[in-house]
Write a protein that holds these residues in place. Structure first.
Motif, PDB file in Angstrom:
ATOM      1  N   ALA A 221      16.858 -40.347  39.645  1.00 34.06           N
ATOM      2  CA  ALA A 221      16.886 -41.289  38.524  1.00 34.06           C
ATOM      3  C   ALA A 221      17.408 -40.658  37.240  1.00 34.06           C
ATOM      4  CB  ALA A 221      15.484 -41.848  38.281  1.00 34.06           C
ATOM      5  N   ARG A 222      17.275 -39.326  37.110  1.00 35.25           N
ATOM      6  CA  ARG A 222      17.686 -38.675  35.867  1.00 35.25           C
ATOM      7  C   ARG A 222      19.176 -38.848  35.559  1.00 35.25           C
ATOM      8  NH1 ARG A 222      13.629 -34.525  36.728  1.00 35.25           N
ATOM      9  NH2 ARG A 222      15.160 -33.195  37.789  1.00 35.25           N
ATOM     10  N   PRO A 223      20.065 -38.717  36.562  1.00 34.88           N
ATOM     11  CA  PRO A 223      21.488 -38.939  36.252  1.00 34.88           C
ATOM     12  C   PRO A 223      21.764 -40.327  35.685  1.00 34.88           C
ATOM     13  CG  PRO A 223      21.255 -37.852  38.373  1.00 34.88           C
ATOM     14  CD  PRO A 223      19.882 -38.255  37.949  1.00 34.88           C
ATOM     15  N   GLN A 224      21.011 -41.335  36.139  1.00 34.72           N
ATOM     16  CA  GLN A 224      21.204 -42.687  35.595  1.00 34.72           C
ATOM     17  C   GLN A 224      20.844 -42.726  34.116  1.00 34.72           C
ATOM     18  OE1 GLN A 224      18.874 -45.331  37.999  1.00 34.72           O
ATOM     19  NE2 GLN A 224      19.894 -44.748  39.927  1.00 34.72           N
ATOM     20  N   ALA A 225      19.759 -42.017  33.744  1.00 34.46           N
ATOM     21  CA  ALA A 225      19.355 -41.988  32.347  1.00 34.46           C
ATOM     22  C   ALA A 225      20.383 -41.249  31.499  1.00 34.46           C
ATOM     23  CB  ALA A 225      17.981 -41.321  32.216  1.00 34.46           C
ATOM     24  N   ILE A 226      20.915 -40.139  32.029  1.00 35.01           N
ATOM     25  CA  ILE A 226      21.953 -39.399  31.301  1.00 35.01           C
ATOM     26  C   ILE A 226      23.176 -40.282  31.095  1.00 35.01           C
ATOM     27  CG2 ILE A 226      23.587 -37.483  31.456  1.00 35.01           C
ATOM     28  CD1 ILE A 226      20.915 -36.436  30.781  1.00 35.01           C
ATOM     29  N   GLU A 227      23.575 -41.014  32.132  1.00 37.44           N
ATOM     30  CA  GLU A 227      24.727 -41.909  32.018  1.00 37.44           C
ATOM     31  C   GLU A 227      24.458 -43.005  30.992  1.00 37.44           C
ATOM     32  OE1 GLU A 227      27.724 -41.659  33.141  1.00 37.44           O
ATOM     33  OE2 GLU A 227      27.260 -39.785  34.171  1.00 37.44           O
ATOM     34  N   ALA A 228      23.214 -43.523  30.975  1.00 40.26           N
ATOM     35  CA  ALA A 228      22.876 -44.568  30.010  1.00 40.26           C
ATOM     36  C   ALA A 228      22.955 -44.038  28.586  1.00 40.26           C
ATOM     37  CB  ALA A 228      21.471 -45.096  30.299  1.00 40.26           C
ATOM     38  N   LEU A 229      22.519 -42.793  28.375  1.00 42.59           N
ATOM     39  CA  LEU A 229      22.614 -42.188  27.047  1.00 42.59           C
ATOM     40  C   LEU A 229      24.065 -41.899  26.691  1.00 42.59           C
ATOM     41  CD1 LEU A 229      20.912 -41.051  24.659  1.00 42.59           C
ATOM     42  CD2 LEU A 229      20.977 -38.825  25.822  1.00 42.59           C
ATOM     43  N   CYS A 230      24.819 -41.439  27.667  1.00 47.23           N
ATOM     44  CA  CYS A 230      26.217 -41.094  27.457  1.00 47.23           C
ATOM     45  C   CYS A 230      27.047 -42.330  27.095  1.00 47.23           C
ATOM     46  CB  CYS A 230      26.760 -40.455  28.734  1.00 47.23           C
ATOM     47  SG  CYS A 230      28.172 -39.392  28.518  1.00 47.23           S
ATOM     48  N   GLY A 231      26.807 -43.427  27.799  1.00 54.78           N
ATOM     49  CA  GLY A 231      27.605 -44.628  27.585  1.00 54.78           C
ATOM     50  C   GLY A 231      27.118 -45.522  26.473  1.00 54.78           C
ATOM     51  N   GLY A 232      25.941 -45.237  25.898  1.00 55.10           N
ATOM     52  CA  GLY A 232      25.445 -46.040  24.794  1.00 55.10           C
ATOM     53  C   GLY A 232      24.517 -47.152  25.202  1.00 55.10           C
ATOM     54  N   ASP A 233      24.159 -47.237  26.502  1.00 49.21           N
ATOM     55  CA  ASP A 233      23.171 -48.230  26.914  1.00 49.21           C
ATOM     56  C   ASP A 233      21.772 -47.828  26.443  1.00 49.21           C
ATOM     57  OD1 ASP A 233      25.115 -49.750  28.235  1.00 49.21           O
ATOM     58  OD2 ASP A 233      24.942 -48.519  30.043  1.00 49.21           O
ATOM     59  N   LEU A 234      21.569 -46.527  26.241  1.00 47.51           N
ATOM     60  CA  LEU A 234      20.299 -45.991  25.742  1.00 47.51           C
ATOM     61  C   LEU A 234      20.568 -45.443  24.344  1.00 47.51           C
ATOM     62  CD1 LEU A 234      17.438 -45.641  26.904  1.00 47.51           C
ATOM     63  CD2 LEU A 234      18.104 -43.359  27.659  1.00 47.51           C
ATOM     64  N   PHE A 235      19.866 -45.976  23.358  1.00 46.58           N
ATOM     65  CA  PHE A 235      20.085 -45.623  21.944  1.00 46.58           C
ATOM     66  C   PHE A 235      21.564 -45.781  21.568  1.00 46.58           C
ATOM     67  CE2 PHE A 235      16.432 -42.851  23.179  1.00 46.58           C
ATOM     68  CZ  PHE A 235      15.470 -43.504  22.424  1.00 46.58           C
ATOM     69  N   PRO A 236      22.057 -47.012  21.563  1.00 45.22           N
ATOM     70  CA  PRO A 236      23.487 -47.235  21.306  1.00 45.22           C
ATOM     71  C   PRO A 236      23.943 -46.854  19.901  1.00 45.22           C
ATOM     72  CG  PRO A 236      22.291 -49.313  21.350  1.00 45.22           C
ATOM     73  CD  PRO A 236      21.335 -48.271  21.831  1.00 45.22           C
ATOM     74  N   ASP A 237      23.037 -46.824  18.932  1.00 48.52           N
ATOM     75  CA  ASP A 237      23.416 -46.495  17.561  1.00 48.52           C
ATOM     76  C   ASP A 237      23.543 -44.974  17.430  1.00 48.52           C
ATOM     77  OD1 ASP A 237      23.761 -46.161  14.865  1.00 48.52           O
ATOM     78  OD2 ASP A 237      21.994 -47.305  14.255  1.00 48.52           O
ATOM     79  N   ASP A 238      24.746 -44.481  17.156  1.00 54.30           N
ATOM     80  CA  ASP A 238      24.964 -43.039  17.023  1.00 54.30           C
ATOM     81  C   ASP A 238      24.143 -42.440  15.890  1.00 54.30           C
ATOM     82  OD1 ASP A 238      26.696 -42.911  19.130  1.00 54.30           O
ATOM     83  OD2 ASP A 238      28.521 -42.927  17.918  1.00 54.30           O
ATOM     84  N   ARG A 239      23.849 -43.236  14.859  1.00 57.66           N
ATOM     85  CA  ARG A 239      23.045 -42.710  13.748  1.00 57.66           C
ATOM     86  C   ARG A 239      21.619 -42.417  14.207  1.00 57.66           C
ATOM     87  NH1 ARG A 239      24.319 -47.601   9.803  1.00 57.66           N
ATOM     88  NH2 ARG A 239      23.881 -48.601  11.805  1.00 57.66           N
ATOM     89  N   THR A 240      21.096 -43.269  15.085  1.00 60.70           N
ATOM     90  CA  THR A 240      19.777 -42.997  15.668  1.00 60.70           C
ATOM     91  C   THR A 240      19.839 -41.767  16.563  1.00 60.70           C
ATOM     92  OG1 THR A 240      19.149 -45.332  15.603  1.00 60.70           O
ATOM     93  CG2 THR A 240      17.973 -43.920  17.176  1.00 60.70           C
ATOM     94  N   LEU A 241      20.910 -41.643  17.361  1.00 60.15           N
ATOM     95  CA  LEU A 241      21.039 -40.519  18.286  1.00 60.15           C
ATOM     96  C   LEU A 241      21.062 -39.188  17.536  1.00 60.15           C
ATOM     97  CD1 LEU A 241      21.464 -39.437  21.136  1.00 60.15           C
ATOM     98  CD2 LEU A 241      23.932 -39.748  20.814  1.00 60.15           C
ATOM     99  N   ILE A 242      21.787 -39.104  16.439  1.00 56.81           N
ATOM    100  CA  ILE A 242      21.870 -37.828  15.723  1.00 56.81           C
ATOM    101  C   ILE A 242      20.505 -37.439  15.169  1.00 56.81           C
ATOM    102  CG2 ILE A 242      22.478 -38.654  13.391  1.00 56.81           C
ATOM    103  CD1 ILE A 242      24.140 -35.723  15.181  1.00 56.81           C
ATOM    104  N   ARG A 243      19.744 -38.416  14.707  1.00 56.62           N
ATOM    105  CA  ARG A 243      18.405 -38.115  14.188  1.00 56.62           C
ATOM    106  C   ARG A 243      17.473 -37.654  15.303  1.00 56.62           C
ATOM    107  NH1 ARG A 243      18.516 -43.232  10.029  1.00 56.62           N
ATOM    108  NH2 ARG A 243      18.598 -42.026   8.097  1.00 56.62           N
ATOM    109  N   LEU A 244      17.630 -38.232  16.488  1.00 56.83           N
ATOM    110  CA  LEU A 244      16.815 -37.833  17.628  1.00 56.83           C
ATOM    111  C   LEU A 244      17.169 -36.426  18.095  1.00 56.83           C
ATOM    112  CD1 LEU A 244      16.930 -41.168  19.662  1.00 56.83           C
ATOM    113  CD2 LEU A 244      14.894 -40.182  18.602  1.00 56.83           C
ATOM    114  N   LEU A 245      18.456 -36.130  18.184  1.00 62.23           N
ATOM    115  CA  LEU A 245      18.886 -34.830  18.681  1.00 62.23           C
ATOM    116  C   LEU A 245      18.464 -33.701  17.758  1.00 62.23           C
ATOM    117  CD1 LEU A 245      22.476 -35.675  19.978  1.00 62.23           C
ATOM    118  CD2 LEU A 245      20.438 -35.239  21.344  1.00 62.23           C
ATOM    119  N   LEU A 246      18.453 -33.954  16.463  1.00 56.89           N
ATOM    120  CA  LEU A 246      18.076 -32.923  15.502  1.00 56.89           C
ATOM    121  C   LEU A 246      16.566 -32.783  15.343  1.00 56.89           C
ATOM    122  CD1 LEU A 246      20.683 -33.466  12.668  1.00 56.89           C
ATOM    123  CD2 LEU A 246      20.298 -31.351  13.909  1.00 56.89           C
ATOM    124  N   GLY A 247      15.817 -33.741  15.841  1.00 54.88           N
ATOM    125  CA  GLY A 247      14.371 -33.708  15.644  1.00 54.88           C
ATOM    126  C   GLY A 247      13.939 -34.323  14.330  1.00 54.88           C
TER     127      GLY A 247
END
Length: 292
Positions: A221-247
């Protein structure tokens, strides 16, 4: 930029400008405020008695200081690893405060240092601020804090400021002594970041995401989640993603701000994005002497 890197950072974004290009505030500017009395109560002894192990730094001390800094902070989001020849200490001139640096020696080694803001000609003795205070252990940290408190006592000041993150060793010691931690969250400008190539960025970070995930999902199941994050299905807003990645945000912070995540991914996202200030992900922090 996008042809060269996957993510971009600016240390001092212009208010109202960088948002137009997808940048978002990603680091809170914070500092410790420590009452002198609290340090004296913890340290004990004569507040006027100088510590024989503490002296002014020389250029020969810089490599050891760089090593201490890298051990303490190099893995922290937004912090630069310093190279062997680093020297961004501020030279002091008549009208410009420079850096006043103290080092703590134990035997033949440097166990810690503090970089204080110097004074320009004619400045009042109204504040004492340490741009950095880094040491190898709790005992050395207390000795350096006591040295700064002693300087305040001589100037009849009741508190001083240390620009270190609250989850650092210095922050933990100061919190035990009793202090406050003040943070600024600018709505625009300041330290900002933007995702330029989302798929490439996620692929680069995939090994770390897999490590954090642990046993949260079956291997299938993990590859599906990675693909969802990669394609924007999971946290589609890049501004949210950058805040998450930085902590800067945890997954829970993202949910509070409207991010929708399928229930089957909730526990995984909590492991991926725990937020800063945890052993897994230190709080993002940018020290003053590394800003440009």
């Amino acid at each position: 930029m996008a042809r060269r890197v996957d993510v971009a950072f600016v240390p001092e974004g212009i208010e109202g400008v960088y948002e137009r290009f997808g940048f978002v505030g990603a680091v809170a500017d914070g500092h410790l405020v420590i009452p002198v009395r609290n340090v004296e109560r913890t340290a004990g002894g004569d507040p006027e008695a100088a510590d024989p192990g503490i002296r002014s730094a020389t250029p020969a001390d810089l490599p050891a200081m760089v090593g201490l800094y890298n051990v303490a902070h190099a893995q922290r989001p937004w912090t630069h690893e310093r190279h062997a020849g680093w020297n961004r200490l501020v030279p002091q001139t008549t009208w410009k405060p420079g850096s006043q640096t103290l080092v703590l020696r134990t035997g033949h080694t440097i166990a810690g240092y503090a970089v204080l803001e110097g004074r320009a000609f004619g400045d009042p003795l109204g504040t004492v601020t340490a741009d950095e205070l880094v040491a190898v252990d709790a005992a050395a940290t207390r000795r350096l804090l006591a040295a700064v408190a002693r300087l305040c006592w001589q100037r009849r000041l009741d508190r001083f400021t240390v620009r270190e993150p609250a989850d650092s060793l210095t922050g933990r010691i100061a919190r035990h002594m009793g202090c406050s931690y003040e943070q600024r969250f600018p709505p625009s400008g300041g330290m900002m970041a933007a995702v330029l190539n989302r798929p490439s960025l996620v692929r680069t970070l995939e090994p770390e995401l897999r490590r954090r995930a642990g046993g949260q999902l079956p291997d299938t199941a993990r590859p599906q989640a990675i693909e969802a994050l990669c394609g924007g299905d999971l946290f589609p807003d890049d501004r949210t993603l950058i805040r998450l990645l930085l902590g800067h945000w945890s997954a829970e912070d993202a949910y509070v701000h409207g991010a929708a995540v399928p229930d089957r991914y909730r526990s995984l996202c909590a492991a991926w994005f725990p937020g800063g200030g945890t052993p897994v992900l230190p709080a993002p922090y940018a020290h003053r002497l590394d800003r440009y």
